[in-house]
Design an enzyme around this catalytic site. Structure first.
Site, short mmCIF file in Angstrom:
data_model
loop_
_atom_site.label_atom_id
_atom_site.label_comp_id
_atom_site.label_asym_id
_atom_site.label_seq_id
_atom_site.Cartn_x
_atom_site.Cartn_y
_atom_site.Cartn_z
N GLU B 45 41.88 -31.27 -17.68
CA GLU B 45 41.45 -30.97 -19.05
C GLU B 45 42.05 -29.63 -19.45
OE1 GLU B 45 37.17 -31.23 -19.15
OE2 GLU B 45 37.24 -33.11 -18.02
N ASP B 56 30.16 -23.08 -24.76
CA ASP B 56 30.67 -22.46 -23.54
C ASP B 56 29.97 -21.16 -23.19
OD1 ASP B 56 32.78 -24.21 -22.56
OD2 ASP B 56 33.70 -23.85 -24.52
#
Lengths: 393, 254
Positions: B45, B56
């Site tokens: 990824e 995040d």
């Protein structure tokens, strides 16, 4: 044509809920319940009672005689600066805390820039006995010390946002991350008409008491409900959304939205989102935002921390795109001088955010018979140090 | 057949590794991809850095901030990936937030992905409903798999809905958390993983968020098709640079 939200959560092409799956259950719970709960008689009774007895509503619609003479028009001031805690922000936090309680939430989080929404949230959490955590950029914590102290006195924890540029945008990011980490017990009180649907509509509805009162007060004073102009400053846009709300679909009322041009719209230090922004996604909403060609969100600048936001609520983005509202950009200098002028002329020291709205009167083409309502969204106590530094008082 | 589906058919214990493009240095992208493939990783990824990554934690945030400072952008990433398919066969996914993709132009972005050999996308803030209504046919036109997420708070009904529109795999977020949580998995997570297993979904699942070592990866492989590691790998890169990637992969796989 309506300028209110549609059933899918959009204002024209703006709005929606562009959220990670982690937030879906919470936002969906809110979406399914906010209209139902806020329509319940016991909710409305409690909301209205608190607005009256605790916030001090209705706030006056004051005919500003000296200002009217200067601009040769009939100028009224909607005195949100007289609300408890010093600004309109508390209209929304009262509404959302009542909603949070009915959803069974026990832990409240909020973001704040200058600290006004943080104080308004800490205030209602103290009132309701709920845990309160306010995220605030580390940079803002340093420059807004009095509001940090107020939040602490009210029992809130002020948690510094250490990511990014450490200002309002980053405080909002941190609040969203906290909500992802605490999905069960936590309610996020957003302070403006921004964020994923239903927040923009919900906050606008709680603030709409401003225009409800304007209508009835103007009827009493002028024999008509609708003014020719409603003027408000726009950062995220909550005071403006409240002031415009019941006039949005009355096309004879001209809507004036005043943004912060900072050191000049094209100076590179500005927060004039309508002039500089492009459509994109910020904090879960499709709206106009200031960004690079590559889609990175940029840092805005304004002398007023409350207007220092790189986006604008989707309702306002739509008012801009459809030309329903006229957007005016006001520089730091013009806002500061307008704030000083209002203080000397009417004996009212406005918040610097609000000063931007007053500066717009200078560039409007007013006629003697025009009835103008300026939303005086907040008082200037919190800004004294900035006024002192600017005018060498 | 899409490389992601092919890999998922051929292998068990799938190890997927995330890194932020442009970190630690701007031009590390191709080198990291090649080393990851050589080390026996199954899926990669590639993080497209964003200024405001809502889902995040600090590790990935900081790597994205550094990558942007280093000069990473959507255009630069595509230039770096132009020749990547000459050297690697591994399935490649771009993971990024929606705003930079909108600015590039969603169709132009998809077209470019197809040109350079990207197999799928993970866009955390492109919600299911918007994807299905506005973008699904576009992604399919360019042969791109859109990987959708589920979390412990996702209802069974919604998981089944997500399964029905999924291709490739479902990204199972291990706990209510942003990325980078490394407290390990308790009985609460295992109950959740078992709940997913019992739904008998058509799509295989990879578990991510909180996979950071051999133990957590093995748990992911027990309850799902494998696991996804992001923050722990980025920490490894920031501590050791890009020359000991195989050591990191060995520490997970051994």
């Amino acid at each position: 044509m309506t300028y209110h939200v549609n059933e899918k959560g959009y204002y024209g092409e703006f709005g929606g809920a562009y959220i990670p799956e982690m937030l879906y259950p919470n936002v969906e719970e809110l979406r399914q319940n906010y209209l139902k709960i806020t329509a319940e008689p016991d909710f409305q009774a409690e909301f209205d009672a608190l607005l009256k007895e605790y916030v001090g509503r209705p706030t006056p619609l004051y005919f500003a005689k000296n200002l009217s003479e200067r601009y040769n028009a009939k100028i009224y001031l909607k005195r949100e600066d007289l609300c408890h805690t010093g600004a309109h922000k508390i209209n929304n936090t009262i509404g959302q805390i009542l909603l949070a309680k009915r959803l069974g939430k026990t832990r409240i989080i909020a973001e704040t820039g200058a600290g006004q929404h943080g104080v308004a949230t800490a205030t209602v959490c103290a009132l309701m006995g709920l845990e309160c955590i306010v995220f605030m950029g580390e940079v803002d914590i340093k420059r807004q010390a009095p509001n940090v102290a107020r939040m602490k006195m009210l029992g809130a924890e002020v948690r510094p946002a250490l990511s990014g540029s450490r200002t309002l945008k980053d405080a909002t990011n941190e609040a969203i991350r906290d909500w992802i980490n605490n999905p069960e017990d936590t309610y996020y009180i957003i302070g403006s008409v921004v964020g994923p649907h239903p927040y923009p509509d919900m906050v606008a509805r709680f603030q709409s008491v401003i225009s409800t009162e304007i209508k009835s007060q103007l009827l009493e004073k002028e024999g008509r409900e609708n003014p020719d102009y409603v003027v408000a400053c726009v950062g995220g846009g909550s005071n403006a959304a409240g002031a415009y709300y019941h006039f949005l679909d009355d096309s004879e009322v001209k809507i004036i939205a005043v943004e912060a041009a900072g050191k000049g719209v094209h100076s590179g230090e500005s927060a004039a989102t309508s002039a500089l922004g492009k459509i994109g996604i910020i904090h879960g909403s499709k709206t106009l935002l200031m960004q690079t060609d590559d889609g990175q969100i940029t840092e805005p600048y304004s002398i007023s921390a409350g207007l220092d936001y790189p986006g604008v609520g989707p309702m306002h983005a739509n008012l801009f795109a459809t030309k329903r509202a006229q957007f005016i950009s006001i520089t730091d200098d013009d806002a500061m001088n307008a704030g000083l002028a209002l203080s000397k002329m009417e004996g009212i020291i406005p918040a610097i955010e609000t000063s931007h709205a007053f500066a717009a009167l200078d560039v409007m083409d007013l006629k003697p018979e025009d009835v103008v309502v300026v939303n005086l969204s907040g008082r200037g106590d919190k800004d004294l140090q900035t006024y002192i530094d600017y005018f060498k008082l | 057949m899409n490389r992601i589906n092919k890999k998922l058919q051929e292998k068990e214990n799938i190890l997927s590794i995330y890194f932020s493009a442009g970190y630690p240095s701007l031009n590390d992208t191709a080198g990291i991809i090649e080393q990851l493939e050589r080390s026996g990783v199954d899926l990669i990824e590639i993080g497209l850095p964003f200024s405001d990554p809502l889902a995040d934690g600090p590790t990935i945030q900081n790597s994205a901030t550094e990558a942007l400072k280093n000069g990473m952008s959507t255009q630069v990433l595509f230039i770096q990936l132009e020749a990547i398919r000459k050297n690697v066969q591994i399935p490649l996914i771009i993971m990024g937030y929606f705003n930079p993709i909108i600015q590039y132009g969603v169709e132009a972005f998809c077209q470019k992905c197809a040109e350079v050999g990207i197999d799928g996308l993970i866009i955390p803030d492109l919600p299911l409903e918007v994807y299905v209504a506005e973008y699904k046919s576009l992604f399919e036109k360019y042969g791109l798999i859109n990987v959708l997420l589920i979390t412990p708070q996702t209802s069974d009904e919604r998981i089944q809905l997500i399964d029905s529109v999924s291709d490739g795999f479902i990204y199972t977020v291990s706990s209510a958390s942003v990325t980078g949580n490394s407290t390990g998995f308790g009985s609460k997570q295992e109950d959740y993983f078992k709940r997913i297993q019992n739904l008998n979904l058509k799509s295989p699942q990879l578990i991510g968020f909180g996979i950071h070592d051999k133990v957590t990866f093995n748990t992911a492989s027990t309850f799902a098709k494998g696991g996804i590691i992001g923050s722990a790998f980025i920490k490894h890169l920031s501590d050791n640079g890009i020359n000991e990637i195989d050591q990191f992969v060995k520490s997970i796989r051994q």
